[in-house]
Write a protein that holds these residues in place. Structure first.
Motif, PDB file in Angstrom:
ATOM      1  N   GLY A  38       0.834  -1.266  -0.082  1.00 48.26           N
ATOM      2  CA  GLY A  38      -0.175  -0.106  -0.186  1.00 48.26           C
ATOM      3  C   GLY A  38       0.920   1.355  -0.117  1.00 48.26           C
ATOM      4  N   ARG A  39       2.041   1.053   0.802  1.00 41.53           N
ATOM      5  CA  ARG A  39       2.762   2.437   0.641  1.00 41.53           C
ATOM      6  C   ARG A  39       3.847   2.485  -0.673  1.00 41.53           C
ATOM      7  N   ARG A  40       4.066   1.465  -1.284  1.00 46.07           N
ATOM      8  CA  ARG A  40       4.454   1.099  -2.515  1.00 46.07           C
ATOM      9  C   ARG A  40       3.713   1.958  -3.807  1.00 46.07           C
ATOM     10  N   PHE A  41       2.360   1.275  -3.527  1.00 49.37           N
ATOM     11  CA  PHE A  41       1.445   1.936  -4.572  1.00 49.37           C
ATOM     12  C   PHE A  41       0.406   2.881  -3.827  1.00 49.37           C
ATOM     13  N   PRO A  42       0.681   4.182  -3.632  1.00 49.49           N
ATOM     14  CA  PRO A  42      -0.268   5.071  -2.938  1.00 49.49           C
ATOM     15  C   PRO A  42      -1.513   5.250  -3.821  1.00 49.49           C
ATOM     16  N   ALA A  43      -2.296   5.981  -3.233  1.00 47.33           N
ATOM     17  CA  ALA A  43      -3.851   6.588  -4.084  1.00 47.33           C
ATOM     18  C   ALA A  43      -3.159   7.235  -5.444  1.00 47.33           C
ATOM     19  N   PRO A  44      -4.107   6.867  -6.408  1.00 52.17           N
ATOM     20  CA  PRO A  44      -5.129   6.354  -6.843  1.00 52.17           C
ATOM     21  C   PRO A  44      -4.971   4.798  -6.798  1.00 52.17           C
ATOM     22  N   TYR A  45      -3.929   4.010  -6.571  1.00 49.17           N
ATOM     23  CA  TYR A  45      -3.837   2.762  -6.591  1.00 49.17           C
ATOM     24  C   TYR A  45      -4.405   2.266  -5.282  1.00 49.17           C
ATOM     25  N   LEU A  46      -4.963   0.963  -5.298  1.00 50.71           N
ATOM     26  CA  LEU A  46      -5.365   0.334  -4.257  1.00 50.71           C
ATOM     27  C   LEU A  46      -5.057  -1.038  -4.334  1.00 50.71           C
ATOM     28  N   VAL A  47      -4.086  -1.603  -3.223  1.00 54.65           N
ATOM     29  CA  VAL A  47      -3.810  -2.933  -3.359  1.00 54.65           C
ATOM     30  C   VAL A  47      -4.841  -3.907  -2.547  1.00 54.65           C
ATOM     31  N   PHE A  60      -5.791  -2.428  -7.919  1.00 52.51           N
ATOM     32  CA  PHE A  60      -6.864  -1.551  -8.512  1.00 52.51           C
ATOM     33  C   PHE A  60      -6.555  -0.028  -8.493  1.00 52.51           C
ATOM     34  N   LYS A  61      -7.241   0.598  -9.609  1.00 54.21           N
ATOM     35  CA  LYS A  61      -7.128   2.073  -9.683  1.00 54.21           C
ATOM     36  C   LYS A  61      -8.228   2.596  -9.668  1.00 54.21           C
ATOM     37  N   GLN A  62      -8.306   3.674  -8.923  1.00 53.70           N
ATOM     38  CA  GLN A  62      -9.731   4.467  -8.632  1.00 53.70           C
ATOM     39  C   GLN A  62      -9.651   5.580  -9.560  1.00 53.70           C
ATOM     40  N   SER A  63     -10.842   5.821 -10.158  1.00 52.29           N
ATOM     41  CA  SER A  63     -10.786   7.163 -10.975  1.00 52.29           C
ATOM     42  C   SER A  63     -11.728   8.016 -10.396  1.00 52.29           C
ATOM     43  N   GLY A  64     -11.535   9.268 -10.684  1.00 50.16           N
ATOM     44  CA  GLY A  64     -12.169  10.415 -10.062  1.00 50.16           C
ATOM     45  C   GLY A  64     -13.394  10.890 -10.858  1.00 50.16           C
ATOM     46  N   LEU A  72      -9.595  -3.029 -11.960  1.00 47.96           N
ATOM     47  CA  LEU A  72      -8.633  -4.016 -11.830  1.00 47.96           C
ATOM     48  C   LEU A  72      -7.526  -3.435 -12.620  1.00 47.96           C
ATOM     49  N   VAL A  73      -6.164  -3.147 -12.331  1.00 45.80           N
ATOM     50  CA  VAL A  73      -5.132  -2.879 -13.277  1.00 45.80           C
ATOM     51  C   VAL A  73      -4.252  -4.159 -13.514  1.00 45.80           C
ATOM     52  N   GLY A  74      -3.981  -4.876 -12.611  1.00 45.66           N
ATOM     53  CA  GLY A  74      -3.375  -6.120 -12.682  1.00 45.66           C
ATOM     54  C   GLY A  74      -2.918  -6.769 -11.414  1.00 45.66           C
ATOM     55  N   TYR A  75      -1.729  -7.294 -11.345  1.00 46.15           N
ATOM     56  CA  TYR A  75      -1.396  -8.138 -10.197  1.00 46.15           C
ATOM     57  C   TYR A  75      -0.089  -7.785  -9.738  1.00 46.15           C
ATOM     58  N   VAL A  76       0.332  -7.708  -8.649  1.00 47.90           N
ATOM     59  CA  VAL A  76       1.545  -7.431  -7.921  1.00 47.90           C
ATOM     60  C   VAL A  76       2.071  -8.645  -7.472  1.00 47.90           C
ATOM     61  N   PHE A  77       3.331  -9.170  -7.673  1.00 50.23           N
ATOM     62  CA  PHE A  77       3.708 -10.462  -6.901  1.00 50.23           C
ATOM     63  C   PHE A  77       5.150 -10.284  -6.892  1.00 50.23           C
ATOM     64  N   VAL A  97       7.033  -7.635  -9.091  1.00 50.55           N
ATOM     65  CA  VAL A  97       6.764  -7.726 -10.524  1.00 50.55           C
ATOM     66  C   VAL A  97       5.212  -6.982 -10.338  1.00 50.55           C
ATOM     67  N   VAL A  98       5.072  -6.239 -11.279  1.00 53.46           N
ATOM     68  CA  VAL A  98       3.790  -5.605 -11.444  1.00 53.46           C
ATOM     69  C   VAL A  98       3.269  -5.921 -12.921  1.00 53.46           C
ATOM     70  N   LEU A  99       2.145  -6.841 -13.131  1.00 50.40           N
ATOM     71  CA  LEU A  99       1.749  -7.138 -14.358  1.00 50.40           C
ATOM     72  C   LEU A  99       0.382  -6.616 -14.646  1.00 50.40           C
ATOM     73  N   ASN A 100      -0.039  -6.178 -15.850  1.00 56.60           N
ATOM     74  CA  ASN A 100      -1.269  -5.651 -16.079  1.00 56.60           C
ATOM     75  C   ASN A 100      -2.084  -6.766 -16.614  1.00 56.60           C
ATOM     76  N   VAL A 101      -3.472  -6.464 -16.670  1.00 58.89           N
ATOM     77  CA  VAL A 101      -4.523  -7.621 -16.981  1.00 58.89           C
ATOM     78  C   VAL A 101      -4.164  -7.838 -18.360  1.00 58.89           C
ATOM     79  N   ASN A 102      -3.436  -7.233 -19.482  1.00 57.60           N
ATOM     80  CA  ASN A 102      -3.135  -7.633 -20.888  1.00 57.60           C
ATOM     81  C   ASN A 102      -1.903  -8.272 -20.765  1.00 57.60           C
TER      82      ASN A 102
END
Lengths: 719, 343
Positions: A38-47, A60-64, A72-77, A97-102
């Motif tokens: 959560g600290r590594r990926f602050p808002a608008p991201y949401l782990v 996830f990414k929150q949009s305004g 859903l943006v992708g997965y962190v692992f 690694v951060v991989l997006n849904v594509n």
């Protein structure tokens, strides 16, 4: 089932012991927590919370405004959670690694590493720069750490070359493997790249199946695939592009072969042992781990497997492997002259490539091997045009153990095997009735003489070799391990033979003692006994240990059992080699088709059992020991005895081949195999001495009291 | 998965949060990364998870960030729990096992509740809602993979396995009456999960919350001065809505022909008319607001399938249920109990 879970562990105990000491340590738990991420990926991201099945965190990414959405943006692992490829230090490099849904990399960063070159040497900054190159790349591309020349020649949309770091190439390759293998697993498990199947359920090569085959036979069996390309075909592939017409030979002789390309999975013994030179086969096995795949590629003609500038032991520059649309990394295994000197066509090139098990290649599904053909135009700054020749490969069904998913539910398994189940249940019912009414069975000594060998033959042929129902300490260990891990015992139900026999064995061990299984239902026991019977018919000598030695040796099996159970509690890696003390797998499950050492051990056990009657069962067998322990729950002595038994009569005792009758005439149920010999004697007027005398109106006189354990009773009659 | 509803309009709480971006003592409390302080001093916590193959997110307003975060985590946990119990995509879920083996003993009580509701809805809708349509779904998926449309014979064969009356549901046992029968709860489980999630939030004292699962939304207690409104996705025009609905404590669910289509022209899609084995020809989208998530979710399917008069009659059987329809030509109709702002 437990046997099926360990396909192809063909190494005998010592070899297995040696091997597992070399295996890397098991994957350690990841380093990160949700809070840290959560600290590594602050808002608008949401782990989000970590996935319960795959060690990944959805991000996830929150949009305004105007639309408030969370997508859903992708997965962190962590790569070490998914693909712990040992680095130069022996410890896996752990990457975030951060991989997006594509399936595109959003970020790759180091979490921990022990690579010497980055610790002292060049420092960590170049490593960070190297990992930065992943950003924006897609898993659908072939991503390789590239040397300058390969990069210049083959870079493009599908082939990406990462800039290497001088002196750190080897570590970078390991890092690239970790990133790609971990990301592939996530893509298959969570991005739908596996067509909705469970990606962990992949088929395994059957390492226990070997059939001698010639090269043409391998090709016709589909174990080696062949792609023949004529000049005409290649010209057609280039047609319409600037690459057309650049090859004068192709235009002059359109019907001549441009290239013969062959590929086969060398880790399938029928391919590898038939094609590879013995030294190469050994080297291949030494350089790979269980679960790795080795693809043998051979070419003849004007195409090439690797270019002239190829460096051994790296990722091939002209070949690539794909499965289900995703590239799978291969690496040259550096086998010099891998093929047997004779027996196959003359190839211009033959090389073996390794795919590490972490990559999750499924040998049971189609894979595509592409070989790149490049034509160039001009001399000073040549323009290059490439086409890929694609060879489809798949290990034929018979040579793989299917993924567990393909196995049916246990209900279906039982339904499918109902004839076998019916035969087994009928046989068990029959046996139960016979043992319960022993006097019937032994009413005539003659009927026991043929009935017992006949039932043992049934046990060996049907239960053992045909229906594969040899119970083993492995079953007990598997249950124990499942219990410790809080896993369900349901896996047991997938093998109806084992399930039925286990239930029956436990029930009879508690009611009657271990003997019902050991003496009647153990296929390996039956094998020993039938062998001993043949030996007796051939008048071979049989030896008998002294009662003292026998009594001491009987304890060995409990020590073996204890060792196995303790190891099982610690780890499967410890218990796996230990259970090889049982020759059951070699003799019954595999029909003696295993490595020579295993076969020698199993055959030796049978031979020893002929000389010292069923020595393995009585002194070494951990399953027998376990059942003997269970047998202590037995509440009644159900084999008939007389008061005269032991005092003074010692007939049964000296006749008991299991030495399971003590000097006082009592039966030691932990050693009794329920062969019914003593019951037959008991019921036979001609054999049972007290009975014989009773009939003649005589009674016993002893000329000396039998001191415990000595065969010194003298039989006499009183006038 | 395409999103079917949007949280839009005067979502004051969230808008304020976006403007202020004042983070409330997150580090100290260990709250997830989506916590913000609202102008009135309360805390807005957001959390999300992947369930039912889509993103489920929750925005909850509370006084204590730690407690709010725990509440959203618990709510998401319940949603994931329902998903892993009722998904058809995994063989080891209870529904997966039922489909594979035809019978399930000792079913989970949640599963029994959902199945009992499903049977009631099937009875009320004369079979326009039916959880046993899974053989049709499998047929269409297999044909899509093979690049063709199923033949009338194939559809008839699959349809012959669709029969909710052959589904036996008791607290001790669930059984499928015919070999080859299979169920899917994709039409109700998500709504039921939303019910459980909102219960969890309420139990932990969260009155002000919004749940967004892409095709289904729910709100806690209505805040008169701050109505949360939700837009219903236009089935044909990207980023356009056919209606905005002011959430009034009810649950809102949508179904549409555009979400999972088997054919380019959207004639075949994931909503089947159990009586014909084909997708309903007339409508492109239906949205239902109802007192529970399970009702809203479940009702969207008969709303897509039934003719308007019968659909309205069915709605009348559920207290406070309203619907809005859009046909394939773009005409919109709303029932009287659709909330103000609709249409």
């Amino acid at each position: 089932m437990a046997r099926a879970e360990r396909p192809g562990r063909t190494a005998p105990a010592l070899l297995a012991l040696g091997l597992f000491l070399l295996l890397p340590p098991p994957a350690r738990a990841g380093l990160l927590t949700r809070e840290e991420l959560g600290r590594r990926f602050p808002a608008p991201y949401l782990v989000a919370e970590r996935d319960k099945e795959v060690p990944v965190w959805p991000i996830f990414k929150q949009s305004g405004p105007p639309h408030h959405t969370v997508d859903l943006v992708g997965y962190v692992f962590e790569s070490a959670d998914l693909a712990p490829v040992p680095g130069f230090s022996g410890t896996p490099v752990d990457l975030l690694v951060v991989l997006n849904v594509n399936g595109e990399f959003l970020d790759v960063a180091v979490l921990s590493h022990h690579e010497p070159v980055f610790l002292g040497g060049v420092g960590e900054e170049p490593l960070r720069a190297f990992l930065g190159q992943y950003q924006g790349l897609s898993l659908k591309q072939n991503i390789t750490v590239g040397s300058g020349t390969a990069r210049a020649r083959h870079a493009g949309a599908t082939n990406v070359y990462l800039d290497g770091i001088a002196k750190a190439t080897a570590s970078l390759r390991i890092i690239n493997q970790s990133v790609l293998s971990a990301a592939l697993k996530v893509a298959r498990a969570r991005l739908g790249f596996s067509g909705g199947r469970d990606p962990d359920l992949i088929a395994h090569v059957r390492t226990d199946l070997f059939e001698p085959r010639t090269f043409p036979q391998l090709v016709s069996a589909g174990l080696v695939r062949h792609l023949r390309l004529r000049n005409r075909d290649l010209e057609k592939a280039f047609a319409g592009s600037e690459g057309a017409g650049l090859d004068p030979v192709a235009i002059e002789k359109p019907d001549e072969t441009f290239c013969d390309l062959y590929a086969g999975m060398a880790t399938v013994p029928t391919v590898g042992r038939n094609l590879l030179a013995d030294a190469a086969w050994k080297l291949m096995n030494a350089r790979t781990q269980e679960g790795d795949h080795v693809l043998l590629v051979m070419a003849r003609g004007r195409c090439r497997i690797v270019s002239e500038s190829f460096q051994r032991n790296t990722v091939p520059d002209l070949l690539s492997l794909r499965q289900e649309g995703l590239p799978v990394e291969m690496r040259d295994l550096d086998l010099d002259a891998p093929l047997k000197p004779a027996g196959q066509p003359d190839f211009d090139q033959a090389m073996a490539f390794r795919v590490i098990f972490q990559a999750g290649l499924d040998p049971g599904r189609p894979m595509q091997l592409s070989a790149r053909v490049t034509r160039s135009k001009g001399i000073v700054y040549p323009e290059r045009f490439s086409r890929d020749l694609v060879l489809d490969y798949q290990v034929p069904e018979r040579f793989v153990v299917p993924a567990a998913e393909d196995q049916k539910t246990w209900v279906a398994t039982w339904r499918d095997r109902w004839p076998e189940i019916a035969v087994l249940v009928a046989a068990l019912a029959f046996l139960t009735v016979l043992l319960a009414r022993q006097s019937r069975l032994v009413a005539q000594a003659r009927s026991l003489r043929w009935f017992r060998p006949a039932f043992l033959a049934f046990t060996l042929l049907f239960v053992g070799w045909y229906a594969q129902g040899q119970l083993s300490i492995v079953n007990a260990v598997a249950l124990l391990q499942a219990s410790i891990a809080w896993r369900s015992w349901a896996f047991f139900l997938y093998d109806p033979m084992t399930a039925i026999l286990s239930a029956y064995t436990v029930a009879t061990a508690v009611a009657w003692g271990r003997g019902t299984f050991c003496g009647w239902l153990c296929p390996f026991g039956a094998l020993q006994e039938l062998a001993a019977l043949l030996a007796r018919l051939a008048r071979l000598p049989r030896l008998r240990l002294s009662h003292a030695a026998d009594a001491r040796l009987k304890w060995v099996k409990y020590a073996v059992l204890l060792a196995i159970l303790l190891a099982a509690v610690v780890s499967a890696r410890w218990s796996d080699p230990l259970v090889e003390v049982e020759p059951f797998k070699t003799a019954i499950t595999m029909h003696f088709r295993r490595s020579w050492a295993a076969v020698a051990y199993a055959a030796g056990t049978v031979l020893v059992g002929v000389v010292f009657f069923k020595a393995f069962c009585r002194y070494l067998c951990p399953l027998g020991a376990l059942l003997a322990v269970l047998g202590h729950l037995r509440r009644w002595d159900w084999l008939a005895r007389r008061v005269e038994c032991g005092q003074p009569c010692q007939t049964c005792r000296s006749r008991c081949e299991y030495q399971a009758i003590d000097a006082r005439g009592g039966i030691d149920y932990t050693e009794c195999f329920q062969c019914m010999e003593c019951v037959a004697i008991y019921n036979d007027d001609a054999q049972c001495a007290p009975r014989l005398l009773e009939k003649r109106g005589k009674r016993w006189v002893t000329t000396g009291s039998p001191p415990g354990g000595e065969d010194l009773v003298v039989l006499g009659t009183k006038r | 998965m395409r999103r079917r509803i949007f949280v839009t309009g005067s979502l004051l709480a969230l808008a304020a949060a976006w403007g202020a971006r004042a983070r409330a003592g997150r580090r100290a409390t260990g709250a997830p990364s989506g916590a913000d302080r609202l102008p009135d001093g309360r805390i807005l916590v957001r959390d999300a998870a992947v369930a039912f193959g889509t993103t489920v997110s929750i925005a909850a307003v509370g006084d204590d960030p730690g407690a709010a975060a725990e509440a959203t985590a618990e709510a998401l946990d319940r949603i994931r729990g329902v998903d892993s119990l009722m998904t058809v995509y995994r063989r080891d879920s209870q529904v997966g096992r039922l489909n594979a083996e035809g019978v399930l003993s000792r079913p989970d009580r949640h599963l029994v509740r959902v199945l009992e509701f499903s049977k009631r809805l099937s009875a009320l809708s004369d079979g326009a809602f039916d959880v046993t349509v899974q053989p049709l779904w499998r047929l269409f998926v297999a044909c899509r993979a093979a690049g063709r449309r199923p033949s009338p014979d194939e559809v008839a064969a699959a349809r012959s396995l669709v029969d909710w009356t052959a589904l036996e549901v008791t607290p001790r046992r669930v059984a499928l009456g015919r070999r080859g029968m299979q169920i899917t709860l994709n039409g109700v489980a998500q709504g039921y999960a939303a019910d459980l999630a909102m219960d969890a939030l309420r139990q932990r004292g969260i009155r002000d919350a919004l749940l967004d699962a892409g095709e289904l939304g729910a709100e806690g207690e209505r805040q008169p001065h701050r109505p949360w409104t939700v837009g219903i996705q236009h089935p044909r025009v990207h980023d356009a809505v056919i209606a905005t609905v002011a959430m009034d404590g009810r649950f809102l669910a949508t179904s549409g022909d555009y979400a999972t289509a088997f054919s380019e022209d959207l004639a075949d899609h994931h909503i089947f008319d159990p009586r014909t084995g084909r997708s309903p020809p007339g409508l492109s989208s239906a949205a239902v607001a109802a007192a529970s998530g399970m009702e809203a979710d479940g009702l969207t399917k008969p709303m897509m399938v039934l003719e308007l008069a019968r659909a309205r009659a069915l709605l009348a059987r559920f207290d406070g249920a309203g619907a809005i329809w859009m046909d394939k030509r773009g005409r919109v109709v709303a029932s009287e109990r659709m909330p103000p702002g609709a249409g």
